[in-house]
Design a protein around this motif. Structure first.
Motif, PDB file in Angstrom:
ATOM      1  N   ASN A  28      16.339  -2.478  -8.933  1.00  0.00           N
ATOM      2  CA  ASN A  28      17.133  -3.667  -8.637  1.00  0.00           C
ATOM      3  C   ASN A  28      16.272  -4.921  -8.638  1.00  0.00           C
ATOM      4  OD1 ASN A  28      19.636  -2.397  -8.325  1.00  0.00           O
ATOM      5  ND2 ASN A  28      19.251  -1.912  -6.180  1.00  0.00           N
ATOM      6  N   GLY A  29      15.117  -4.843  -7.968  1.00  0.00           N
ATOM      7  CA  GLY A  29      14.222  -5.992  -7.924  1.00  0.00           C
ATOM      8  C   GLY A  29      13.742  -6.386  -9.305  1.00  0.00           C
ATOM      9  N   TRP A  30      13.378  -5.389 -10.104  1.00  0.00           N
ATOM     10  CA  TRP A  30      12.900  -5.650 -11.462  1.00  0.00           C
ATOM     11  C   TRP A  30      13.981  -6.319 -12.309  1.00  0.00           C
ATOM     12  CZ3 TRP A  30       8.943  -5.794 -14.812  1.00  0.00           C
ATOM     13  CH2 TRP A  30       9.197  -5.649 -16.177  1.00  0.00           C
ATOM     14  N   ALA A  31      15.151  -5.724 -12.372  1.00  0.00           N
ATOM     15  CA  ALA A  31      16.211  -6.252 -13.237  1.00  0.00           C
ATOM     16  C   ALA A  31      16.668  -7.634 -12.789  1.00  0.00           C
ATOM     17  CB  ALA A  31      17.401  -5.286 -13.253  1.00  0.00           C
ATOM     18  N   GLU A  32      16.925  -7.792 -11.500  1.00  0.00           N
ATOM     19  CA  GLU A  32      17.470  -9.069 -11.022  1.00  0.00           C
ATOM     20  C   GLU A  32      16.465 -10.202 -11.148  1.00  0.00           C
ATOM     21  OE1 GLU A  32      19.681  -9.115  -7.367  1.00  0.00           O
ATOM     22  OE2 GLU A  32      20.141  -6.976  -7.524  1.00  0.00           O
ATOM     23  N   VAL A  69      23.042 -11.822 -23.006  1.00  0.00           N
ATOM     24  CA  VAL A  69      22.272 -11.079 -22.004  1.00  0.00           C
ATOM     25  C   VAL A  69      23.017 -11.033 -20.676  1.00  0.00           C
ATOM     26  CG1 VAL A  69      20.164 -11.077 -20.609  1.00  0.00           C
ATOM     27  CG2 VAL A  69      20.032 -11.486 -23.064  1.00  0.00           C
ATOM     28  N   LEU A  70      23.549 -12.167 -20.234  1.00  0.00           N
ATOM     29  CA  LEU A  70      24.267 -12.187 -18.966  1.00  0.00           C
ATOM     30  C   LEU A  70      25.585 -11.421 -19.055  1.00  0.00           C
ATOM     31  CD1 LEU A  70      23.685 -15.822 -17.654  1.00  0.00           C
ATOM     32  CD2 LEU A  70      22.394 -13.736 -17.160  1.00  0.00           C
ATOM     33  N   ALA A  71      26.224 -11.473 -20.222  1.00  0.00           N
ATOM     34  CA  ALA A  71      27.506 -10.789 -20.378  1.00  0.00           C
ATOM     35  C   ALA A  71      27.371  -9.286 -20.193  1.00  0.00           C
ATOM     36  CB  ALA A  71      28.107 -11.103 -21.748  1.00  0.00           C
ATOM     37  N   VAL A  72      26.250  -8.719 -20.626  1.00  0.00           N
ATOM     38  CA  VAL A  72      26.069  -7.269 -20.517  1.00  0.00           C
ATOM     39  C   VAL A  72      25.335  -6.877 -19.239  1.00  0.00           C
ATOM     40  CG1 VAL A  72      26.110  -6.965 -23.013  1.00  0.00           C
ATOM     41  CG2 VAL A  72      23.923  -7.271 -21.857  1.00  0.00           C
ATOM     42  N   THR A  73      24.932  -7.870 -18.434  1.00  0.00           N
ATOM     43  CA  THR A  73      24.211  -7.540 -17.206  1.00  0.00           C
ATOM     44  C   THR A  73      24.937  -8.122 -15.996  1.00  0.00           C
ATOM     45  OG1 THR A  73      22.728  -9.470 -17.494  1.00  0.00           O
ATOM     46  CG2 THR A  73      21.994  -7.362 -18.408  1.00  0.00           C
ATOM     47  N   PHE A  74      24.442  -9.231 -15.449  1.00  0.00           N
ATOM     48  CA  PHE A  74      24.896  -9.675 -14.140  1.00  0.00           C
ATOM     49  C   PHE A  74      26.117 -10.575 -14.157  1.00  0.00           C
ATOM     50  CE2 PHE A  74      20.412  -8.534 -13.438  1.00  0.00           C
ATOM     51  CZ  PHE A  74      20.626  -7.526 -12.510  1.00  0.00           C
ATOM     52  N   LEU A 125      23.699 -19.323  -7.833  1.00  0.00           N
ATOM     53  CA  LEU A 125      25.134 -19.047  -7.799  1.00  0.00           C
ATOM     54  C   LEU A 125      25.456 -17.721  -8.475  1.00  0.00           C
ATOM     55  CD1 LEU A 125      26.555 -22.605  -8.542  1.00  0.00           C
ATOM     56  CD2 LEU A 125      26.846 -21.301  -6.416  1.00  0.00           C
ATOM     57  N   LEU A 126      24.773 -17.441  -9.577  1.00  0.00           N
ATOM     58  CA  LEU A 126      24.978 -16.167 -10.251  1.00  0.00           C
ATOM     59  C   LEU A 126      24.567 -15.015  -9.341  1.00  0.00           C
ATOM     60  CD1 LEU A 126      25.582 -14.403 -12.722  1.00  0.00           C
ATOM     61  CD2 LEU A 126      23.248 -14.864 -13.525  1.00  0.00           C
ATOM     62  N   ARG A 127      23.407 -15.157  -8.681  1.00  0.00           N
ATOM     63  CA  ARG A 127      22.940 -14.104  -7.780  1.00  0.00           C
ATOM     64  C   ARG A 127      23.937 -13.882  -6.636  1.00  0.00           C
ATOM     65  NH1 ARG A 127      17.542 -12.282  -6.348  1.00  0.00           N
ATOM     66  NH2 ARG A 127      16.682 -13.976  -7.613  1.00  0.00           N
ATOM     67  N   GLY A 128      24.433 -14.969  -6.069  1.00  0.00           N
ATOM     68  CA  GLY A 128      25.404 -14.822  -5.001  1.00  0.00           C
ATOM     69  C   GLY A 128      26.696 -14.191  -5.482  1.00  0.00           C
ATOM     70  N   ALA A 129      27.113 -14.545  -6.703  1.00  0.00           N
ATOM     71  CA  ALA A 129      28.405 -14.088  -7.218  1.00  0.00           C
ATOM     72  C   ALA A 129      28.442 -12.582  -7.414  1.00  0.00           C
ATOM     73  CB  ALA A 129      28.720 -14.796  -8.539  1.00  0.00           C
ATOM     74  N   TYR A 130      27.369 -11.983  -7.936  1.00  0.00           N
ATOM     75  CA  TYR A 130      27.456 -10.546  -8.193  1.00  0.00           C
ATOM     76  C   TYR A 130      27.208  -9.694  -6.944  1.00  0.00           C
ATOM     77  CZ  TYR A 130      22.332 -10.772  -9.177  1.00  0.00           C
ATOM     78  OH  TYR A 130      20.976 -10.989  -9.127  1.00  0.00           O
ATOM     79  N   HIS A 131      27.056 -10.360  -5.784  1.00  0.00           N
ATOM     80  CA  HIS A 131      27.020  -9.625  -4.514  1.00  0.00           C
ATOM     81  C   HIS A 131      28.286  -9.843  -3.690  1.00  0.00           C
ATOM     82  CE1 HIS A 131      22.613  -9.468  -5.346  1.00  0.00           C
ATOM     83  NE2 HIS A 131      22.710  -8.320  -4.693  1.00  0.00           N
ATOM     84  N   LEU A 132      29.284 -10.506  -4.252  1.00  0.00           N
ATOM     85  CA  LEU A 132      30.497 -10.814  -3.503  1.00  0.00           C
ATOM     86  C   LEU A 132      31.304  -9.572  -3.147  1.00  0.00           C
ATOM     87  CD1 LEU A 132      31.803 -14.062  -5.240  1.00  0.00           C
ATOM     88  CD2 LEU A 132      30.931 -13.837  -2.901  1.00  0.00           C
ATOM     89  N   TYR A 133      31.069  -8.449  -3.834  1.00  0.00           N
ATOM     90  CA  TYR A 133      31.800  -7.237  -3.488  1.00  0.00           C
ATOM     91  C   TYR A 133      31.473  -6.788  -2.069  1.00  0.00           C
ATOM     92  CZ  TYR A 133      27.473  -4.606  -4.184  1.00  0.00           C
ATOM     93  OH  TYR A 133      26.182  -4.125  -4.080  1.00  0.00           O
ATOM     94  N   LEU A 174      18.748  -0.319 -15.178  1.00  0.00           N
ATOM     95  CA  LEU A 174      18.137  -1.494 -14.563  1.00  0.00           C
ATOM     96  C   LEU A 174      16.794  -1.815 -15.218  1.00  0.00           C
ATOM     97  CD1 LEU A 174      18.937  -0.645 -10.846  1.00  0.00           C
ATOM     98  CD2 LEU A 174      19.894  -2.558 -12.142  1.00  0.00           C
ATOM     99  N   LEU A 175      15.984  -0.785 -15.435  1.00  0.00           N
ATOM    100  CA  LEU A 175      14.687  -1.005 -16.084  1.00  0.00           C
ATOM    101  C   LEU A 175      14.876  -1.534 -17.503  1.00  0.00           C
ATOM    102  CD1 LEU A 175      12.763   2.192 -14.905  1.00  0.00           C
ATOM    103  CD2 LEU A 175      12.627  -0.113 -13.956  1.00  0.00           C
ATOM    104  N   ALA A 176      15.880  -1.006 -18.204  1.00  0.00           N
ATOM    105  CA  ALA A 176      16.128  -1.436 -19.582  1.00  0.00           C
ATOM    106  C   ALA A 176      16.614  -2.874 -19.631  1.00  0.00           C
ATOM    107  CB  ALA A 176      17.148  -0.510 -20.243  1.00  0.00           C
TER     108      ALA A 176
END
Length: 255
Positions: A160-164, A23-28, A192-200, A76-78
Motif C-alpha cells: 500500500n505504501g509503495w503504490a500510493e 494511470v489514475l483510471a486504472v489505479t486510484f 484530494l485524490l488520497r482522501g477520496a479513495y479512503h471515503l469507503y 500494488l507492486l505492479a
C-alpha cells in the motif's frame, strides 16, 4: 521521451495529460469512484451502523485466501512499478523522484517520525468522527486463523505504501510539475485524490487521509525524498492491520 518542463511541446503536454488520466483510471481514481459510491450507500443506510473489514478473509480455503492476498500485493507492486517505468521512459530516473539508495537518518528515521506525526492525530480524528457518527466502524482482521496472516499483512502494508506514495506523490506531482501546474494546486489535487479513495471508511478517514496527503506531499516537495513517505505509510498500515487487530479486543476504546 519528454524533455525538461520548458522544452515540452504541445503534443508532449497532451501525452502527459493522457498518461496521467490512464494511470489514475486504472489505479486510484477508480478506487476513489468506488469509495465515493460506498460512502453514498453508507450515508443512505446510516453510516454509523456500517462496518468496514480490514483485509477480510476472501476464501474459506486457506491457500486460496493466501493466493488472493498475494495477488493484491503483486497488483500494488505492479502499479508502483508501472509509474516508475513511465517516468524512466521519459528520462526521469527513480533517484530523481526520491527512490535512490535508502539512507538511515533521512529515510528510515524520517519515515518513522512522519508515521508518528500522522498516526497519533489521525487516531484522534478517527475517534472524534466515530463519536459524531461520521465514520464507519472497523472490523479488525483475524490474525490467528492461519500461519501466514501476519507476514502477508505486513507485506500488504508495504505494498500500500509503495503504490500510493509512488503514484499519488512521486508520479502525479512530477507530471503536474512538468505541466507547470502551481505546486500548491498540485498538492491539493494529490491530497484530494488520497482522501477520496479512503471515503469507503467514512468522512473521518477521508479527511484524515487528505491531511496526510498534504503533509506527505509537502514533505516530498521540500526534500525530494520518497522513501520516508513509503516507510511512514508502511508503519501506519502495519499498526492498523496488525497492531489494531491485536489490541482492539483488549482496549475497548479502539473498537
Amino acid at each position: 521521451m519528454t524533455g525538461p518542463e520548458h522544452d515540452l511541446t504541445d503534443p508532449q503536454r497532451r501525452a502527459l495529460r493522457i498518461e496521467i488520466a490512464v494511470v489514475l483510471a486504472v489505479t486510484f481514481a477508480l478506487s476513489a469512484y468506488t469509495a465515493l459510491l460506498s460512502l453514498i450507500e453508507g450515508v443512505l443506510l446510516g453510516l454509523s451502523g456500517q462496518t468496514v473489514a480490514l483485509n477480510p478473509q476472501r476464501s474459506s480455503f486457506s491457500l486460496i485466501d493466501l493466493g488472493f492476498n498475494l495477488a493484491s500485493l503483486f497488483q500494488l507492486l505492479a502499479w508502483g512499478a508501472l509509474a516508475i517505468y513511465l517516468l524512466w521512459r521519459s528520462g526521469i530516473g527513480p533517484a530523481q523522484v526520491g527512490l535512490g539508495r535508502i539512507r538511515w537518518r533521512p529515510d528510515v528515521l524520517g519515515g518513522i517520525g512522519l508515521a508518528l506525526l500522522i498516526g497519533v492525530p489521525g487516531l484522534a480524528l478517527y475517534q472524534i468522527a466515530r463519536i459524531l457518527g461520521a465514520n464507519a466502524s472497523v472490523e479488525p482482521a483475524e490474525l490467528n486463523d492461519t500461519w501466514w496472516r501476519i507476514p502477508v499483512l505486513l507485506l500488504l502494508s508495504f505494498g500500500n505504501g509503495w503504490a500510493e506514495e509512488v503514484i499519488v506523490v512521486g508520479f502525479l506531482l512530477t507530471r503536474l510539475r512538468q505541466l507547470r501546474v502551481n505546486p500548491w494546486v498540485a498538492l491539493a489535487i494529490s491530497s484530494l485524490l488520497r482522501g477520496a479513495y479512503h471515503l469507503y471508511q467514512g468522512f473521518g478517514a477521508g479527511l484524515g487521509n487528505l491531511a496526510m496527503g498534504l503533509v506527505f506531499g509537502y514533505a516530498w516537495q521540500r526534500t525530494g525524498r520518497l522513501w520516508p513517505l513509503i516507510i511512514a505509510h508502511t508503519v501506519i498500515d502495519a499498526v492498523a492491520f496488525v497492531g489494531y487487530s491485536l489490541l482492539a479486543g483488549r482496549l475497548g476504546w479502539l473498537q
